[in-house]
Design a protein around this motif. Structure first.
Motif, PDB file in Angstrom:
ATOM      1  N   SER A 228      46.195  50.031  17.371  1.00  0.00           N
ATOM      2  CA  SER A 228      47.217  49.227  18.038  1.00  0.00           C
ATOM      3  C   SER A 228      48.581  49.397  17.380  1.00  0.00           C
ATOM      4  N   LEU A 229      48.591  49.492  16.059  1.00  0.00           N
ATOM      5  CA  LEU A 229      49.846  49.688  15.329  1.00  0.00           C
ATOM      6  C   LEU A 229      50.533  50.979  15.773  1.00  0.00           C
ATOM      7  N   LEU A 230      49.753  52.052  15.859  1.00  0.00           N
ATOM      8  CA  LEU A 230      50.312  53.348  16.234  1.00  0.00           C
ATOM      9  C   LEU A 230      50.650  53.392  17.726  1.00  0.00           C
ATOM     10  N   ASN A 231      49.817  52.761  18.546  1.00  0.00           N
ATOM     11  CA  ASN A 231      50.103  52.726  19.987  1.00  0.00           C
ATOM     12  C   ASN A 231      51.394  51.965  20.282  1.00  0.00           C
ATOM     13  N   THR A 232      51.677  50.948  19.481  1.00  0.00           N
ATOM     14  CA  THR A 232      52.911  50.183  19.671  1.00  0.00           C
ATOM     15  C   THR A 232      54.131  51.072  19.478  1.00  0.00           C
ATOM     16  N   VAL A 233      54.049  51.958  18.503  1.00  0.00           N
ATOM     17  CA  VAL A 233      55.147  52.909  18.283  1.00  0.00           C
ATOM     18  C   VAL A 233      55.305  53.813  19.510  1.00  0.00           C
ATOM     19  N   LEU A 234      54.190  54.352  19.999  1.00  0.00           N
ATOM     20  CA  LEU A 234      54.239  55.235  21.165  1.00  0.00           C
ATOM     21  C   LEU A 234      54.790  54.502  22.386  1.00  0.00           C
ATOM     22  N   ARG A 235      54.309  53.301  22.584  1.00  0.00           N
ATOM     23  CA  ARG A 235      54.734  52.499  23.737  1.00  0.00           C
ATOM     24  C   ARG A 235      56.245  52.247  23.705  1.00  0.00           C
ATOM     25  N   GLY A 236      56.734  51.894  22.539  1.00  0.00           N
ATOM     26  CA  GLY A 236      58.152  51.588  22.414  1.00  0.00           C
ATOM     27  C   GLY A 236      59.052  52.786  22.628  1.00  0.00           C
TER      28      GLY A 236
END
Length: 578
Positions: A228-236
């Motif tokens: 989730s931490l890494l996906n948040t970066v991608l999403r943003g």
């Protein structure tokens, strides 16, 4: 006025718009003119009479494992010869951006069946980078044949940040500092123009080497909080997650797919492996479009990756990755001594009982259909078995198919070569998947599994099916839409300057003879890979179909012959998303 003129071809622009007969003029690496009337060829050094042929944007291959080969042979001729002018590296959580040479060898050697020693040597010799920015600059400086874009591998940053041993232990969790290093490296890669991150949860991909041999890839040990931490970066940043869920754990598929959903936030671009018509579980093919529609209806930006041709694989003895999905097969591949220790194991009756039990268990999620009656022997020192299936040999000998297989492997080892089709065997099912908007065409695995599969020319084989269906009066896609699906649609989704053939666009293009979209595309061939000390690699050799390939306006391949510039002059670029 022009460096090259391609005259009288049926032109496809990669947008899905209607095709038309046009002259195409190239200048300074770009498309300078597209004309319904003949262009002035005065002073033009190369004029190609392409009457009756098609000219279209170079194909975009979204799933390759050329991370090692691009260091050793940057021309990447096996893809370029079929009109692929843009490749994406860093698939399946694997990249060479941060890991040391030994760890790179452990990551790529067994999972992707690339000789581990060559991986280690290539990274050790060519690595001049210590960051994603430097990696991108190092690739951009090489004499690239095709354009290259890249994912950052989750297993790469996890192993580099924690050490491979700690990164592959269930009881070990990264501390706050290690998580921040992973996050920072992902941000830095996105700043460098990477298309996103790849992650893998498939549990039958195993590590090579000695220290961590047969453990699963580092990304499979990540917690939901880490992902989730890494996906948040991608999403943003609006970048993509390429994911590989575990076929044996549907919950991993659901979690990765649902991560795309936005609701109160921006959607995450997610491309998952893989929409396929799997022989072992035929009903699942109908679910892929349904899942994609449901996720996107909830606000996601979700796609399946799909190989639009039969997934035929070859194997030397027991060396095939699908054996990793059950215990007895993985036990054989675990042995580093592939001759004496493995032969002793395969002779053991207790081992054979375990293998027969695994083989006879026909239900549950799986990739391989586990049917030796659907596995044809294509080469063996005992010529009497060539052309037969292992099941048929077992019937002749009065033994279980597993014993027939193991007997031959014990006696002849890797000299027993055989083939089977795992999935994508029903053309009508493939047509439905290929036309579905929730599906992306790709997943060639080009550059990996050198002795097991060759899908380098899948775009040509797909165009043949589209054309044949149109001629038979049962079209499932127009030729224009099919070209769009292989080119501009993919480039747009990943944010790349590729896949279009209009005035001002990069002059990355392929000229092909539509009358040679024929059975030669399916022909089996092998060729020595010089960059891997002459290892005989499965390839495609349909050299009459593609008459010319240009990258950056430079002629690099045609009629089965590479131009001297391919791999010696930089024609491709490192493409940065956005």
């Amino acid at each position: 006025m022009y460096d090259t003129i391609i005259a009288g071809a049926r032109w496809f622009d990669g947008t899905g718009a209607a095709s038309a007969v046009r002259d195409i003029g190239l200048r300074d690496g770009r498309v300078a003119a597209i004309s319904a009337t003949p262009l002035d060829a005065a002073g033009c050094p190369r004029v190609i009479d392409a009457a009756g042929q098609w000219v279209l944007p170079g194909f975009v291959d979204i799933h390759t494992h050329y991370d090692v080969e691009v260091l050793l042979n940057p021309g990447v001729p096996e893809s370029v010869r079929h009109g692929v002018t843009t490749i994406l590296l860093g698939s399946c959580s694997l990249s060479t951006v941060h890991v040391d040479p030994e760890t790179a060898g452990d990551l790529f050697g067994r999972v992707e069946a690339i000789p581990r020693g060559h991986v280690i040597d290539a990274v050790a010799e060519h690595r001049t980078w210590n960051s994603a920015h430097e990696y991108a600059e190092a690739l951009a400086a090489r004499p690239l044949g095709p354009n290259v874009a890249a994912f950052l591998g989750h297993s790469d940053i996890r192993a580099a940040g924690m050490g491979l041993d700690r990164a592959t232990r269930r009881e070990v969790r990264p501390d706050a500092a290690e998580l921040e290093v992973m996050r920072a490296r992902l941000i830095e890669a996105l700043d460098a123009g990477f298309v996103g991150m790849s992650s893998q949860q498939l549990l039958f991909d195993k590590l090579d080497g000695h220290t961590c041999r047969s453990r699963t890839l580092p990304s499979t040990y990540a917690t939901s909080a880490e992902r989730s931490l890494l996906n948040t970066v991608l999403r943003g940043r609006g970048r993509a997650l390429q994911g590989g869920p575990d076929v044996a754990r549907p919950q991993s598929l659901v979690a990765m797919a649902l991560s795309s959903v936005g609701l109160w936030r921006d959607p995450l671009k997610v491309s998952l492996l893989s929409a396929a018509d799997i022989k072992a579980i035929p009903g699942v093919a109908t679910l892929f479009p349904v899942v994609a529609r449901a996720i996107n209806a909830l606000g996601g930006d979700f796609r399946w990756q799909h190989l639009p041709v039969p997934f035929e694989v070859y194997a030397d003895g027991i060396d095939l990755v699908v054996f990793e999905e059950f215990g007895s097969g993985a036990a054989a591949l675990h042995l580093a001594d592939q001759v004496d220790e493995r032969r002793e194991l395969l002779r053991s009756e207790s081992y054979r009982r375990a293998f027969r039990k695994d083989y006879d268990k026909k239900y549950g999620p799986r990739v391989w259909h586990r049917d030796f009656f659907d596995a044809e022997i294509v080469a063996c020192p005992r010529e009497s078995v060539v052309g037969k299936t292992f099941g048929a040999v077992g019937v002749e000998r009065g033994v279980h198919p597993v014993d027939a297989f193991l007997d031959l492997v014990v006696e002849y080892g890797t000299e027993v070569r055989w083939r089977t089709t795992i999935s994508n065997h029903r053309p009508r099912v493939l047509d439905k998947l290929a036309a579905d908007p929730g599906v992306q065409l790709g997943f060639s695995d080009a550059g990996a599994h050198l002795r097991n599969m060759a899908f380098y020319n899948y775009p040509l084989r797909f165009l043949r099916r589209v054309r044949d269906a149109e001629r038979a009066g049962r079209p499932f896609l127009s030729a224009e839409r099919a070209v769009h699906r292989l080119t501009g649609e993919l480039a747009d989704w990943y944010g790349l300057d590729a896949g279009r053939l209009r005035v001002g666009d990069r002059a990355d293009l392929v000229v092909l003879d539509p009358e040679r979209l024929d059975d030669s595309l399916d022909a089996y061939a092998e060729a020595p890979a010089a960059c891997y000390d002459g290892l005989s690699r499965m390839v495609n050799r349909n050299d009459d179909t593609v008459t010319a390939v240009f990258v950056g306006g430079t002629y690099v391949f045609g009629a089965g012959t590479a131009a001297p510039e391919l791999g010696s002059v930089r024609t491709g670029e490192f493409l940065r998303t956005g």
